[in-house]
Each structure stands twice: as structure tokens, then as C-alpha cells.
Design a protein around this motif. Structure first.
Motif, PDB file in Angstrom:
ATOM      1  N   THR A 119       0.833  -1.202   0.000  1.00  0.00           N
ATOM      2  CA  THR A 119       0.000   0.000   0.000  1.00  0.00           C
ATOM      3  C   THR A 119       0.869   1.253   0.000  1.00  0.00           C
ATOM      4  O   THR A 119       0.613   2.215  -0.731  1.00  0.00           O
ATOM      5  N   ARG A 160       2.686   1.603  -3.472  1.00  0.00           N
ATOM      6  CA  ARG A 160       1.803   2.053  -4.551  1.00  0.00           C
ATOM      7  C   ARG A 160       1.385   3.514  -4.357  1.00  0.00           C
ATOM      8  O   ARG A 160       1.239   4.253  -5.326  1.00  0.00           O
ATOM      9  N   GLU A 161       1.184   3.917  -3.121  1.00  0.00           N
ATOM     10  CA  GLU A 161       0.865   5.318  -2.855  1.00  0.00           C
ATOM     11  C   GLU A 161       2.065   6.207  -3.191  1.00  0.00           C
ATOM     12  O   GLU A 161       1.916   7.289  -3.778  1.00  0.00           O
ATOM     13  N   ARG A 177       4.370   5.524  -5.367  1.00  0.00           N
ATOM     14  CA  ARG A 177       4.498   5.545  -6.825  1.00  0.00           C
ATOM     15  C   ARG A 177       3.640   6.665  -7.417  1.00  0.00           C
ATOM     16  O   ARG A 177       4.087   7.405  -8.302  1.00  0.00           O
ATOM     17  N   ARG A 178       2.423   6.772  -6.915  1.00  0.00           N
ATOM     18  CA  ARG A 178       1.510   7.798  -7.416  1.00  0.00           C
ATOM     19  C   ARG A 178       2.090   9.197  -7.179  1.00  0.00           C
ATOM     20  O   ARG A 178       2.047  10.060  -8.064  1.00  0.00           O
ATOM     21  N   HIS A 179       2.646   9.426  -6.001  1.00  0.00           N
ATOM     22  CA  HIS A 179       3.215  10.732  -5.679  1.00  0.00           C
ATOM     23  C   HIS A 179       4.462  11.022  -6.511  1.00  0.00           C
ATOM     24  O   HIS A 179       4.618  12.125  -7.039  1.00  0.00           O
ATOM     25  N   MET A 220       5.319   9.863  -9.407  1.00  0.00           N
ATOM     26  CA  MET A 220       4.995  10.084 -10.809  1.00  0.00           C
ATOM     27  C   MET A 220       4.313  11.433 -11.031  1.00  0.00           C
ATOM     28  O   MET A 220       4.533  12.096 -12.046  1.00  0.00           O
ATOM     29  N   ALA A 221       3.491  11.841 -10.081  1.00  0.00           N
ATOM     30  CA  ALA A 221       2.751  13.093 -10.247  1.00  0.00           C
ATOM     31  C   ALA A 221       3.605  14.311  -9.905  1.00  0.00           C
ATOM     32  O   ALA A 221       3.465  15.370 -10.524  1.00  0.00           O
ATOM     33  N   THR A 258       8.254  15.316  -3.780  1.00  0.00           N
ATOM     34  CA  THR A 258       7.480  14.328  -3.011  1.00  0.00           C
ATOM     35  C   THR A 258       7.902  14.363  -1.548  1.00  0.00           C
ATOM     36  O   THR A 258       9.090  14.399  -1.234  1.00  0.00           O
ATOM     37  N   PHE A 309       1.517   4.097 -18.786  1.00  0.00           N
ATOM     38  CA  PHE A 309       2.153   3.804 -17.506  1.00  0.00           C
ATOM     39  C   PHE A 309       3.634   3.478 -17.692  1.00  0.00           C
ATOM     40  O   PHE A 309       4.486   3.906 -16.918  1.00  0.00           O
ATOM     41  N   SER A 343       5.457   6.616 -18.192  1.00  0.00           N
ATOM     42  CA  SER A 343       5.532   7.382 -16.944  1.00  0.00           C
ATOM     43  C   SER A 343       6.669   6.893 -16.061  1.00  0.00           C
ATOM     44  O   SER A 343       7.410   7.688 -15.473  1.00  0.00           O
TER      45      SER A 343
END
Length: 210
Positions: free
Chosen positions: A21, A24-25, A27-29, A31-32, A38, A109, A112
Motif C-alpha cells: 500500500t 503504490r501510494e 508511486r503515485r506521488h 509520478m505526479a 514528493t 504507464f 511514466s
């Protein structure tokens, strides 16, 4: 620890669902927002764990980033299982590989993750090199072996399978991966991935077919 040093990913409880968890969280940060922007605290909130728990698994942002890239690499390996050269004649094998490869390399993806790795390559040189080497190996080696088998069967005439494999993959990579990587995902190629794959196979067979 200097930012120029690539940390080893610590041994942590892979069976603990909180770890995935968190990764994956993160990863989202990453990438964004990119690596530099981050922060660990928003990741812990998004993963519904305390900051202390996050740091218990990942002592630093560098460790967490390394884990994110390792996790993405694992995802790629699972996707790559569909990009294999199966039995059949030369055209059938090459078309199956080229179509699957075009689909994989055209995945937003995938681009990214590559953007993220390339952006942080100076800071995480070893992680980036392992990431690229794995992709090259997972795709290139099976294709080279298949090209050698097809040559031995007299269906192709290839002296250097490594060169030929690079040429086939390059014809696919340029329009579906590198162009969107440079111009942005919103710019669509005039040809579909399936047409790009078919054109690449035709060109390849014109050069190496018997």
C-alpha cells in the motif's frame, strides 16, 4: 547519507499488506510530483499508516524510491510475460511479438515510469541501470533466441541476431514510445500500434526473409 548514493532497499516484511500500500501510494506521488517535490508525510496519510510506520519500513525517501522502481519493474516483468515469441512460422512469430511489444511500449504507464527513472538517473544511477538492463534482457534475449532458431530452420537469413532484434524493436519503439515520450502522451501516432507492428514486420522480412 548523500543524495548521490543509491541505497540498498532494506529487508522488510513483504508479507505485510501495508508495505505494498505504501509503495503504490508512493508511486503515485513520485509520478505526479517528481522525486524532489514528493514528501513522506502525504504518502503516509494516503497509505493510512503513521509516519513512524512508514519510516519503520523505509528509513528514507531514497529507500522508498528504490522500492517503487523495484515494484514497477516487477509489474513490467508480469506484463512482459505476454510479449514472447511463440511457436509458428517466421511471420506468425514476429507479428505476435511485434504486436505485443507495441502494446507494451505504448502503455502510458510504461512511459511514466521511464520518465521518472530517467529524471532521477543521476541520483539513482544503479537503480536506473538495473531497470533498463532488465527491460533489455527480458525482451531482447528471447527475441534473439527465436531469430536464431528461425535462421537455423532456414526461414530467415541473419548473421547477427542481436543487431536484427534491435532493428525490429527500434522500428516499434520510435513511434509508440520515444515520440510520445518527447512530445507528450496527448500526441497520438497516425498509425495504430497494430499497424506499426505490421509495418515493422514487413520491413524486417523484406530485409531478412529468405
Amino acid at each position: 547519507m548523500s543524495d548521490k548514493t543509491t541505497p540498498e532497499t532494506p529487508a522488510f516484511g513483504l508479507d505485510d499488506p501495508r508495505v505494498l500500500t505504501i509503495v503504490r501510494e508512493a508511486r503515485r506521488h513520485f509520478m505526479a510530483e517528481g522525486y524532489a517535490a514528493t514528501r513522506m508525510e502525504p504518502i503516509s496519510r494516503g497509505a493510512a499508516v503513521s509516519t513512524a510506520t512508514l519510516y519503520g519500513f523505509f528509513p528514507s525517501k531514497q529507500h522508498l524510491f528504490s522500492a517503487v522502481i523495484a515494484d514497477a519493474s516487477g509489474d513490467f516483468s508480469a506484463q512482459m510475460e505476454h510479449v514472447r515469441v511463440a511457436n509458428g512460422g517466421a511471420r506468425e512469430q514476429l507479428t505476435r511479438f511485434a504486436t505485443a511489444y507495441a502494446g507494451f511500449m505504448g502503455d502510458p504507464f510504461v512511459r511514466s515510469v521511464f520518465r521518472l527513472v530517467m529524471a532521477e538517473r543521476p541520483r539513482f544511477r544503479d537503480v536506473a541501470q538495473q531497470f533498463f538492463d532488465k527491460g533489455r534482457s527480458d525482451f531482447g534475449r528471447p527475441l534473439m533466441a527465436a531469430l536464431q532458431t528461425l535462421t537455423d530452420r532456414g526461414e530467415l537469413k541473419i548473421e547477427k541476431p542481436s543487431w536484427a532484434a534491435g532493428q525490429l524493436m527500434g522500428m516499434i519503439e520510435h513511434p509508440v514510445f520515444f515520440m510520445p515520450l518527447v512530445t507528450g502522451d496527448e500526441v497520438q501516432a497516425a498509425r495504430s500500434p497494430e499497424q506499426i507492428a505490421a509495418d515493422a514486420v514487413e520491413t524486417f522480412l523484406a530485409r531478412y526473409g529468405v
